[in-house]
Design a protein around this motif. Structure first.
Motif, PDB file in Angstrom:
ATOM      1  N   LEU A   1     -24.967  26.121  78.888  1.00 44.69           N
ATOM      2  CA  LEU A   1     -26.343  26.549  78.635  1.00 44.69           C
ATOM      3  C   LEU A   1     -26.648  27.874  79.330  1.00 44.69           C
ATOM      4  O   LEU A   1     -27.325  28.740  78.759  1.00 44.69           O
ATOM      5  CB  LEU A   1     -27.335  25.475  79.073  1.00 44.69           C
ATOM      6  N   CYS A   2     -26.147  28.056  80.535  1.00 51.31           N
ATOM      7  CA  CYS A   2     -26.369  29.314  81.254  1.00 51.31           C
ATOM      8  C   CYS A   2     -25.652  30.476  80.560  1.00 51.31           C
ATOM      9  O   CYS A   2     -26.219  31.561  80.413  1.00 51.31           O
ATOM     10  CB  CYS A   2     -25.920  29.194  82.700  1.00 51.31           C
ATOM     11  N   VAL A   3     -24.436  30.244  80.114  1.00 52.02           N
ATOM     12  CA  VAL A   3     -23.693  31.291  79.407  1.00 52.02           C
ATOM     13  C   VAL A   3     -24.374  31.627  78.086  1.00 52.02           C
ATOM     14  O   VAL A   3     -24.506  32.810  77.724  1.00 52.02           O
ATOM     15  CB  VAL A   3     -22.219  30.875  79.196  1.00 52.02           C
ATOM     16  N   ALA A   4     -24.825  30.612  77.356  1.00 51.12           N
ATOM     17  CA  ALA A   4     -25.525  30.865  76.094  1.00 51.12           C
ATOM     18  C   ALA A   4     -26.817  31.648  76.333  1.00 51.12           C
ATOM     19  O   ALA A   4     -27.149  32.564  75.565  1.00 51.12           O
ATOM     20  CB  ALA A   4     -25.823  29.547  75.386  1.00 51.12           C
ATOM     21  N   SER A   5     -27.539  31.309  77.378  1.00 54.23           N
ATOM     22  CA  SER A   5     -28.757  32.056  77.710  1.00 54.23           C
ATOM     23  C   SER A   5     -28.434  33.495  78.072  1.00 54.23           C
ATOM     24  O   SER A   5     -29.122  34.425  77.640  1.00 54.23           O
ATOM     25  CB  SER A   5     -29.496  31.386  78.870  1.00 54.23           C
ATOM     26  N   PHE A   6     -27.389  33.689  78.855  1.00 59.17           N
ATOM     27  CA  PHE A   6     -27.005  35.040  79.266  1.00 59.17           C
ATOM     28  C   PHE A   6     -26.578  35.878  78.062  1.00 59.17           C
ATOM     29  O   PHE A   6     -26.975  37.039  77.929  1.00 59.17           O
ATOM     30  CB  PHE A   6     -25.886  34.976  80.307  1.00 59.17           C
ATOM     31  N   LEU A   7     -25.779  35.301  77.180  1.00 62.53           N
ATOM     32  CA  LEU A   7     -25.348  36.039  75.983  1.00 62.53           C
ATOM     33  C   LEU A   7     -26.540  36.367  75.087  1.00 62.53           C
ATOM     34  O   LEU A   7     -26.595  37.452  74.494  1.00 62.53           O
ATOM     35  CB  LEU A   7     -24.292  35.244  75.221  1.00 62.53           C
ATOM     36  N   SER A   8     -27.489  35.447  74.994  1.00 66.52           N
ATOM     37  CA  SER A   8     -28.699  35.721  74.217  1.00 66.52           C
ATOM     38  C   SER A   8     -29.500  36.855  74.839  1.00 66.52           C
ATOM     39  O   SER A   8     -30.088  37.671  74.131  1.00 66.52           O
ATOM     40  CB  SER A   8     -29.563  34.466  74.125  1.00 66.52           C
ATOM     41  N   MET A   9     -29.518  36.916  76.152  1.00 65.77           N
ATOM     42  CA  MET A   9     -30.196  38.027  76.828  1.00 65.77           C
ATOM     43  C   MET A   9     -29.505  39.353  76.512  1.00 65.77           C
ATOM     44  O   MET A   9     -30.169  40.365  76.272  1.00 65.77           O
ATOM     45  CB  MET A   9     -30.225  37.807  78.342  1.00 65.77           C
ATOM     46  N   LEU A  10     -28.187  39.347  76.521  1.00 70.09           N
ATOM     47  CA  LEU A  10     -27.455  40.579  76.214  1.00 70.09           C
ATOM     48  C   LEU A  10     -27.754  41.053  74.797  1.00 70.09           C
ATOM     49  O   LEU A  10     -27.875  42.259  74.553  1.00 70.09           O
ATOM     50  CB  LEU A  10     -25.951  40.372  76.392  1.00 70.09           C
TER      51      LEU A  10
END
Length: 147
Positions: free
Chosen positions: A119-128
């Motif tokens: 979930l943290c990685v998905a959130s970070f990629l969405s931010m990028l």
């Protein structure tokens, strides 16, 4: 725009910190602060966090559209567009931040860091993908791209 990017960097750093903290607390320190919880709780929180990640995109689009005129014949107000772009970016980043924080909670509740880190990685990629870019704002102002 520079202040917006700084805020986005801080929020993205916190998302990465949540993922790292979840992994270290659960896998490294074997921390289970909430004891035994029903299996349905982390599963439903994971689902809710995934919905929040998807919702961030829809919220961003809706807020961006509010800064554009309803008719293409009406000229675009650059101040209104910039304001809605900044607001849309901050709201979507805040929702993604919340999803990542829920990922940390999922890791702590379930005793497994995998879904929390995902979930943290998905959130970070969405931010990028939603990172504030001046050329995107320019393309919106010229009507070359829709929000």
């Amino acid at each position: 725009m520079a202040r917006l990017r700084t805020i986005c960097k801080v929020l993205a750093a916190f998302v990465l910190a949540y993922g790292v903290a979840g992994w270290f607390l659960v896998e490294g320190f074997q921390l289970r602060p909430f004891g035994k919880v029903p299996v349905a709780l982390p599963i439903s929180m994971t689902f809710l966090a995934a919905v929040l990640i998807l919702l961030a995109s829809r919220l961003r689009t809706a807020i961006l559209r509010s800064g554009l005129p309803s008719n293409r014949m009406i000229p675009i107000d650059p101040g209104s567009l910039l304001s809605s772009y900044q607001r849309a970016t901050l709201v979507s980043f805040a929702v993604l931040e919340l999803a990542a924080l829920m990922g940390l909670l999922v890791a702590l509740l379930s005793g497994s860091s995998f879904y929390g880190v995902v979930l943290c990685v998905a959130s970070f990629l969405s931010m990028l993908l939603r990172w504030p870019k001046a050329y995107e704002l320019d393309r919106l102002a010229r009507g070359r791209v829709s929000p």
